[in-house]
Design an enzyme around this catalytic site. Structure first.
Site, mmCIF file in Angstrom:
data_model
loop_
_atom_site.group_PDB
_atom_site.id
_atom_site.type_symbol
_atom_site.label_atom_id
_atom_site.label_comp_id
_atom_site.label_asym_id
_atom_site.label_seq_id
_atom_site.Cartn_x
_atom_site.Cartn_y
_atom_site.Cartn_z
ATOM 1 N N CYS A 290 27.053 17.382 -19.005
ATOM 2 C CA CYS A 290 27.133 18.835 -19.195
ATOM 3 C C CYS A 290 28.566 19.308 -19.415
ATOM 4 O O CYS A 290 29.485 18.937 -18.688
ATOM 5 C CB CYS A 290 26.567 19.543 -17.974
ATOM 6 N N ASP B 218 31.832 17.315 -26.043
ATOM 7 C CA ASP B 218 33.108 17.978 -25.743
ATOM 8 C C ASP B 218 34.033 17.058 -24.955
ATOM 9 O O ASP B 218 33.595 16.072 -24.364
ATOM 10 C CB ASP B 218 32.846 19.252 -24.930
ATOM 11 N N CYS C 139 22.302 17.503 -16.319
ATOM 12 C CA CYS C 139 22.679 16.502 -17.317
ATOM 13 C C CYS C 139 24.054 15.974 -16.946
ATOM 14 O O CYS C 139 24.979 16.752 -16.702
ATOM 15 C CB CYS C 139 22.747 17.134 -18.697
ATOM 16 N N CYS D 158 19.918 24.438 -12.911
ATOM 17 C CA CYS D 158 19.148 23.843 -14.005
ATOM 18 C C CYS D 158 18.004 23.032 -13.422
ATOM 19 O O CYS D 158 18.016 22.663 -12.250
ATOM 20 C CB CYS D 158 20.013 22.915 -14.854
ATOM 21 N N ARG E 283 29.542 22.265 -18.855
ATOM 22 C CA ARG E 283 29.887 23.165 -17.749
ATOM 23 C C ARG E 283 29.708 22.479 -16.404
ATOM 24 O O ARG E 283 29.360 23.098 -15.393
ATOM 25 C CB ARG E 283 29.050 24.452 -17.820
ATOM 26 N N ARG F 51 33.951 35.503 -27.880
ATOM 27 C CA ARG F 51 34.812 34.678 -28.721
ATOM 28 C C ARG F 51 34.666 35.030 -30.186
ATOM 29 O O ARG F 51 35.620 34.960 -30.949
ATOM 30 C CB ARG F 51 34.424 33.212 -28.492
ATOM 31 N N TYR F 52 33.447 35.376 -30.577
ATOM 32 C CA TYR F 52 33.166 35.693 -31.973
ATOM 33 C C TYR F 52 33.087 37.205 -32.127
ATOM 34 O O TYR F 52 32.867 37.916 -31.147
ATOM 35 C CB TYR F 52 31.834 35.069 -32.385
ATOM 36 N N LYS G 274 32.700 26.965 -32.799
ATOM 37 C CA LYS G 274 32.030 25.813 -33.408
ATOM 38 C C LYS G 274 32.444 25.659 -34.869
ATOM 39 O O LYS G 274 32.400 26.623 -35.623
ATOM 40 C CB LYS G 274 30.520 26.000 -33.302
ATOM 41 N N ARG H 108 29.143 38.688 -31.176
ATOM 42 C CA ARG H 108 28.185 38.161 -30.199
ATOM 43 C C ARG H 108 28.903 37.633 -28.961
ATOM 44 O O ARG H 108 30.053 37.204 -29.047
ATOM 45 C CB ARG H 108 27.312 37.072 -30.815
ATOM 46 N N ASP I 41 32.648 21.833 -31.188
ATOM 47 C CA ASP I 41 33.065 23.072 -30.538
ATOM 48 C C ASP I 41 34.540 22.849 -30.222
ATOM 49 O O ASP I 41 34.887 21.993 -29.402
ATOM 50 C CB ASP I 41 32.225 23.311 -29.276
#
Ligand SMILES: *Cc1c(COP(=O)(O)O)cnc(C)c1O
Ligand code: SF4
Length: 369
Positions: A132, A293, A129, A125, A134, A112-113, A337, A116, A330
Site C-alpha cells: 500500500c 510507488d 495490502c 481496509c 499509504r 493537486r489537480y 499521474k 478535483r 504517479d
C-alpha cells in the site's frame, strides 16, 4: 507454510462462514491480525519475532474470504496479504512518496489537480495490502479519521467552486457503515458545484460480502457516482466478487479498475491481459495500471518501468480497446499521474507522421496542408 493439506484445511475451516454468513462485519472480526494467528496458519514456519515487528509497524489484516483465495505459499494472493520481513529493510523508500500531505490544505484532503480533490474518509481496509502506498497510515488506530476532519474537508470543498469531482478514498470508504457513508455523500451532494463523486475501494475484490442490496440502494440516490475498484490478479475474480460488481453495476454505478504493477504478482503480460479481460466480463472497465510507488517498505514489489510498457504493448491492439488501461507513474514529489505509452511514432515532420501498429508494421499519415 500451508501445503496442499493445510490449504484444504483453511478452506474447510472457513467454508461455512464464506457461504452462509452474510455479515461482513463478522468476517472482518475473524481476520488474522497477529503473528500468533499467522504462525498457526503457517504451521510454525515463520520468524515470529521479525514478523511481529513488521506487523507492529504496518498492520496486518487478512479476512477469511481473502485468505481463502490463497492456493499455495507465495502465490499472487499470498504475496499481497502476508507480511514479509523485507518490509522493514528498505532504506530507499519514502513514507509519503506522492507528497499527499504537502498538497493538503486541510488534513485528509489533497488538492493537486485543478478541478478535483482526493478526500480520505476512512483508514481501515478489508485487507491490508503489503504494497500500500499509504502504508504510513492505513490501519493505524491512532490515525483514525474523525467526523470533524471529514467536515473540514467538506467545508474546504464548499469554499472551492472549481472542485467539480470528489474522490473518496482511504483506506476504504466501503468499510464505513451505510449510514455514515450516506452522511458524507449527502453533504457532498448538497454542494452545487460538485458534479461527480468517485469512490475508490478494494471491497468488491477483498470482501465482496460488504456489497449488500442496502448499500447499493443507498448509493444509487447519489448519482452520478463512479466506483473504482482495486484488483491485482485474475484469481481475485470469483463468483462472489462478480456478484458484488453486478450489484453495483445494476445500481447504475459505472465501475472501473485500478491495478498496481507488482513483482511476482502480476508482472507478466499474460496475467495482466487475462485480468483486464476478466474485468470487462464483470463490467469493470480497466482504468489505471500504476507503476509501484517509491513507498518505504515496498521495494521488493517494484518492477522496472519497462515491464509496464511491455504489458501495454502486449494488450493494445491485441484485444478489445476497452481492455486497455492507462499505464501511469504517479510522480514522486507530487506531480500527479503521468501516462507512459509504448512509442508508436516512428518518425514525424511537418508533412507526415510515420507510425507503427501493434504488430510492428509501419504506416504513413500525410498531414493536411
Ligand atoms: C489520482 C488522483 C486524483 C484523480 O486522478 P484522475 O486521473 O482524475 O483519476 C485526484 N487527486 C489526487 C491527489 C490523486 O492522486
Ligand atoms: S485496499 Fe487500498 S488503501 Fe487499503 S491497504 Fe490496500 S492499497 Fe492500501
Amino acid at each position: 507454510m500451508p501445503g496442499q493439506q493445510e490449504e484444504t484445511l483453511i478452506k474447510k475451516k472457513y467454508a461455512k462462514e464464506i457461504e452462509q454468513v452474510e455479515l461482513w462485519e463478522e468476517l472482518l472480526r475473524k481476520s488474522i491480525v497477529d503473528e500468533g494467528q499467522l504462525d498457526a496458519i503457517c504451521k510454525g514456519n515463520i520468524d515470529k519475532e521479525k514478523l511481529k515487528a513488521v506487523i507492529k509497524k504496518y498492520p496486518m489484516r487478512i479476512n477469511p474470504y481473502y485468505l481463502s483465495l490463497v492456493k499455495k505459499k507465495d502465490d499472487a494472493i499470498w504475496k499481497q496479504c502476508i507480511p514479509d520481513v523485507r518490509e522493514l529493510d528498505d532504506p530507499k523508500g519514502f513514507e509519503d512518496p506522492l507528497c499527499e500531505e504537502r498538497d493538503s490544505p486541510v488534513p485528509g484532503l489533497t488538492h493537486r489537480y485543478p478541478d478535483r480533490v482526493l478526500l480520505l474518509v476512512c483508514n481501515q481496509c478489508a485487507m491490508y495490502c503489503r504494497f500500500c502506498t499509504r502504508k504510513r497510515k492505513v490501519g493505524d488506530p491512532f490515525k483514525r479519521i474523525t467526523r470533524a476532519q471529514i467536515l473540514r474537508g467538506i467545508e474546504y470543498i464548499k469554499g472551492h467552486p472549481e472542485v467539480r469531482d470528489v474522490l473518496l478514498s482511504g483506506g476504504d470508504p466501503f468499510l464505513l457503515s451505510d449510514s455514515y457513508l450516506e452522511w458524507i455523500l449527502k453533504e457532498l451532494r448538497s454542494i452545487p458545484h460538485v458534479e461527480i463523486i468517485r469512490i475508490g475501494t478494494r471491497v468488491p475484490c477483498a470482501l465482496p460480502h460488504r456489497v449488500t442490496p442496502e448499500l447499493c440502494n443507498m448509493l444509487k440516490k447519489y448519482h452520478p457516482l463512479y466506483v473504482n475498484i482495486h484488483f491485482a490478479h485474475p484469481d481475485e475474480i470469483t463468483e462472489l466478487s462478480e456478484s458484488a460488481c453486478n450489484m453495483l453495476s445494476d445500481a447504475g454505478i459505472l465501475l472501473s479498475s485500478q491495478t498496481v504493477l507488482l513483482r511476482g504478482v502480476n508482472d507478466d503480460p499474460k496475467v495482466m491481459k487475462d485480468l483486464m479481460q476478466k474485468l470487462l466480463k464483470i463490467r469493470v472497465r480497466p482504468y489505471y495500471i500504476y507503476q509501484a510507488d517509491m513507498t518505504m517498505g515496498i521495494n521488493h514489489f517494484r518492477t522496472k518501468v519497462e515491464k509496464g510498457i511491455e504489458i501495454i504493448e502486449k494488450i493494445q491492439g491485441w484485444t478489445s480497446g476497452l481492455c486497455v488501461p492507462h499505464f501511469v507513474i504517479d510522480s514522486p514529489g507530487g506531480g500527479g499521474k503521468i501516462p507512459i505509452l509504448p512509442n508508436f511514432i516512428v518518425s514525424r515532420d511537418d508533412k507526415k507522421i510515420v507510425l507503427r501498429n501493434y504488430s510492428g508494421k509501419t504506416y504513413t499519415y500525410e498531414e493536411h496542408c
